[in-house]
Design a protein around this motif. Structure first.
Motif, PDB file in Angstrom:
ATOM      1  N   GLU A 177     -14.454   1.365  -3.571  1.00  0.00           N
ATOM      2  CA  GLU A 177     -15.790   0.784  -3.672  1.00  0.00           C
ATOM      3  C   GLU A 177     -16.334   0.359  -2.317  1.00  0.00           C
ATOM      4  O   GLU A 177     -17.542   0.398  -2.089  1.00  0.00           O
ATOM      5  N   GLN A 178     -15.463  -0.072  -1.413  1.00  0.00           N
ATOM      6  CA  GLN A 178     -15.887  -0.508  -0.083  1.00  0.00           C
ATOM      7  C   GLN A 178     -15.961   0.649   0.905  1.00  0.00           C
ATOM      8  O   GLN A 178     -16.179   0.442   2.084  1.00  0.00           O
ATOM      9  N   GLY A 179     -15.782   1.855   0.438  1.00  0.00           N
ATOM     10  CA  GLY A 179     -15.803   3.030   1.313  1.00  0.00           C
ATOM     11  C   GLY A 179     -14.404   3.543   1.583  1.00  0.00           C
ATOM     12  O   GLY A 179     -13.436   3.104   0.970  1.00  0.00           O
ATOM     13  N   SER A 180     -14.320   4.443   2.512  1.00  0.00           N
ATOM     14  CA  SER A 180     -13.049   5.059   2.845  1.00  0.00           C
ATOM     15  C   SER A 180     -12.185   4.118   3.671  1.00  0.00           C
ATOM     16  O   SER A 180     -12.672   3.413   4.546  1.00  0.00           O
ATOM     17  N   ARG A 181     -10.897   4.124   3.394  1.00  0.00           N
ATOM     18  CA  ARG A 181      -9.967   3.314   4.175  1.00  0.00           C
ATOM     19  C   ARG A 181      -9.390   4.106   5.343  1.00  0.00           C
ATOM     20  O   ARG A 181      -8.661   3.549   6.155  1.00  0.00           O
ATOM     21  N   MET A 239       0.850  -1.177   0.000  1.00  0.00           N
ATOM     22  CA  MET A 239       0.000   0.000   0.000  1.00  0.00           C
ATOM     23  C   MET A 239       0.897   1.243   0.000  1.00  0.00           C
ATOM     24  O   MET A 239       1.899   1.276   0.706  1.00  0.00           O
ATOM     25  N   PRO A 240       0.550   2.248  -0.772  1.00  0.00           N
ATOM     26  CA  PRO A 240       1.361   3.478  -0.811  1.00  0.00           C
ATOM     27  C   PRO A 240       1.461   4.137   0.569  1.00  0.00           C
ATOM     28  O   PRO A 240       0.712   3.813   1.484  1.00  0.00           O
ATOM     29  N   ASP A 241       2.361   5.074   0.673  1.00  0.00           N
ATOM     30  CA  ASP A 241       2.583   5.779   1.934  1.00  0.00           C
ATOM     31  C   ASP A 241       1.537   6.882   2.118  1.00  0.00           C
ATOM     32  O   ASP A 241       1.412   7.758   1.272  1.00  0.00           O
ATOM     33  N   PHE A 242       0.793   6.804   3.196  1.00  0.00           N
ATOM     34  CA  PHE A 242      -0.208   7.819   3.525  1.00  0.00           C
ATOM     35  C   PHE A 242       0.127   8.473   4.861  1.00  0.00           C
ATOM     36  O   PHE A 242      -0.753   8.916   5.584  1.00  0.00           O
ATOM     37  N   ASP A 299      -7.262   1.554   7.220  1.00  0.00           N
ATOM     38  CA  ASP A 299      -7.596   0.140   7.187  1.00  0.00           C
ATOM     39  C   ASP A 299      -6.986  -0.509   5.952  1.00  0.00           C
ATOM     40  O   ASP A 299      -7.371  -0.211   4.829  1.00  0.00           O
ATOM     41  N   GLU A 300      -6.024  -1.379   6.161  1.00  0.00           N
ATOM     42  CA  GLU A 300      -5.369  -2.085   5.061  1.00  0.00           C
ATOM     43  C   GLU A 300      -5.894  -3.508   4.926  1.00  0.00           C
ATOM     44  O   GLU A 300      -5.389  -4.275   4.111  1.00  0.00           O
ATOM     45  N   SER A 301      -6.929  -3.856   5.717  1.00  0.00           N
ATOM     46  CA  SER A 301      -7.454  -5.216   5.657  1.00  0.00           C
ATOM     47  C   SER A 301      -8.232  -5.438   4.362  1.00  0.00           C
ATOM     48  O   SER A 301      -8.779  -4.500   3.784  1.00  0.00           O
ATOM     49  N   ARG A 302      -8.290  -6.662   3.942  1.00  0.00           N
ATOM     50  CA  ARG A 302      -8.967  -7.007   2.694  1.00  0.00           C
ATOM     51  C   ARG A 302     -10.452  -6.632   2.740  1.00  0.00           C
ATOM     52  O   ARG A 302     -11.010  -6.130   1.766  1.00  0.00           O
ATOM     53  N   ALA A 303     -11.099  -6.868   3.871  1.00  0.00           N
ATOM     54  CA  ALA A 303     -12.535  -6.606   4.001  1.00  0.00           C
ATOM     55  C   ALA A 303     -12.853  -5.155   4.366  1.00  0.00           C
ATOM     56  O   ALA A 303     -14.019  -4.780   4.429  1.00  0.00           O
ATOM     57  N   ASN A 304     -11.828  -4.345   4.605  1.00  0.00           N
ATOM     58  CA  ASN A 304     -12.019  -2.945   5.011  1.00  0.00           C
ATOM     59  C   ASN A 304     -12.935  -2.883   6.240  1.00  0.00           C
ATOM     60  O   ASN A 304     -13.868  -2.097   6.296  1.00  0.00           O
ATOM     61  N   ALA A 305     -12.655  -3.733   7.226  1.00  0.00           N
ATOM     62  CA  ALA A 305     -13.516  -3.840   8.397  1.00  0.00           C
ATOM     63  C   ALA A 305     -12.808  -3.522   9.709  1.00  0.00           C
ATOM     64  O   ALA A 305     -13.386  -3.726  10.777  1.00  0.00           O
ATOM     65  N   ARG A 306     -11.591  -3.035   9.658  1.00  0.00           N
ATOM     66  CA  ARG A 306     -10.862  -2.711  10.879  1.00  0.00           C
ATOM     67  C   ARG A 306     -11.595  -1.612  11.627  1.00  0.00           C
ATOM     68  O   ARG A 306     -12.076  -0.665  11.027  1.00  0.00           O
ATOM     69  N   LYS A 307     -11.665  -1.725  12.957  1.00  0.00           N
ATOM     70  CA  LYS A 307     -12.401  -0.761  13.768  1.00  0.00           C
ATOM     71  C   LYS A 307     -11.518   0.122  14.628  1.00  0.00           C
ATOM     72  O   LYS A 307     -11.865   1.258  14.892  1.00  0.00           O
TER      73      LYS A 307
END
Length: 168
Positions: free
Chosen positions: A114-118, A1-4, A133-141
């Motif tokens: 598509e899954q929303g904001s990371r 993932m790029p640097d943010f 959130d770098e998880s595949r499901a974009n579900a990290r809380k």
């Protein structure tokens, strides 16, 4: 993932804990050092821009304002074509007075999908941090499972136990 890191570090650079305020951009010397650590010159204009965009980004990322709040920085970004023997190269041109904010907005834009904001606020009620959130499901809380995640899970466990619900 790029640097943010500019965006994430910027929105996490000011935290209020009770009467204590921890602000990495609080004084000019600290702000200049912070910007230099993020690859910038640390000039007065950059310091002012970093503080200004942070004041807009934090409520925006919390859903308290809409995207129009980002307009000054979005409007400062331009692409210009340069011709070379091999073709065209697109070059970013940004108003130097708004360059920090423009970079942060560019990083935010790259985190939309598509899954929303990371990028989002930590789900813990007593936490002010943001996470990417770098998880595949974009579900990290939580920004940290070791702190916020464990605390929130312990709170739920205690609430269920207090209500008499069987805890497994």
């Amino acid at each position: 993932m790029p640097d943010f890191s500019l965006l994430l570090d910027l929105v996490n650079s000011r935290l209020v804990l009770g009467d204590e305020v921890s602000d990495e951009l609080g004084d000019d010397s600290a702000a200049s050092a912070w910007l230099k650590a993020h690859g910038h010159a640390g000039t007065r204009a950059e310091i002012a821009d970093a503080r200004a965009v942070r004041e807009v980004l934090v409520p925006f990322l919390r859903g308290q304002t809409d995207a129009t709040a980002l307009a000054p920085w979005a409007g400062a970004m331009r692409k210009r074509a340069e011709l070379h023997d091999g073709g065209i190269e697109w070059v970013d041109e940004v108003d130097p007075a708004l360059a920090i904010g423009a970079k942060a907005i560019e990083e935010w834009s790259a985190l939309q999908g598509e899954q929303g904001s990371r990028i989002r606020p930590c789900a813990a009620a007593d936490c002010q941090h943001f996470l990417i959130d770098e998880s595949r499901a974009n579900a990290r809380k939580w920004h940290s499972m070791e702190t916020c995640g464990n605390r929130e899970k312990a709170r739920r466990h205690y609430a269920r136990a207090k209500r008499g619900v069987a805890v497994s």
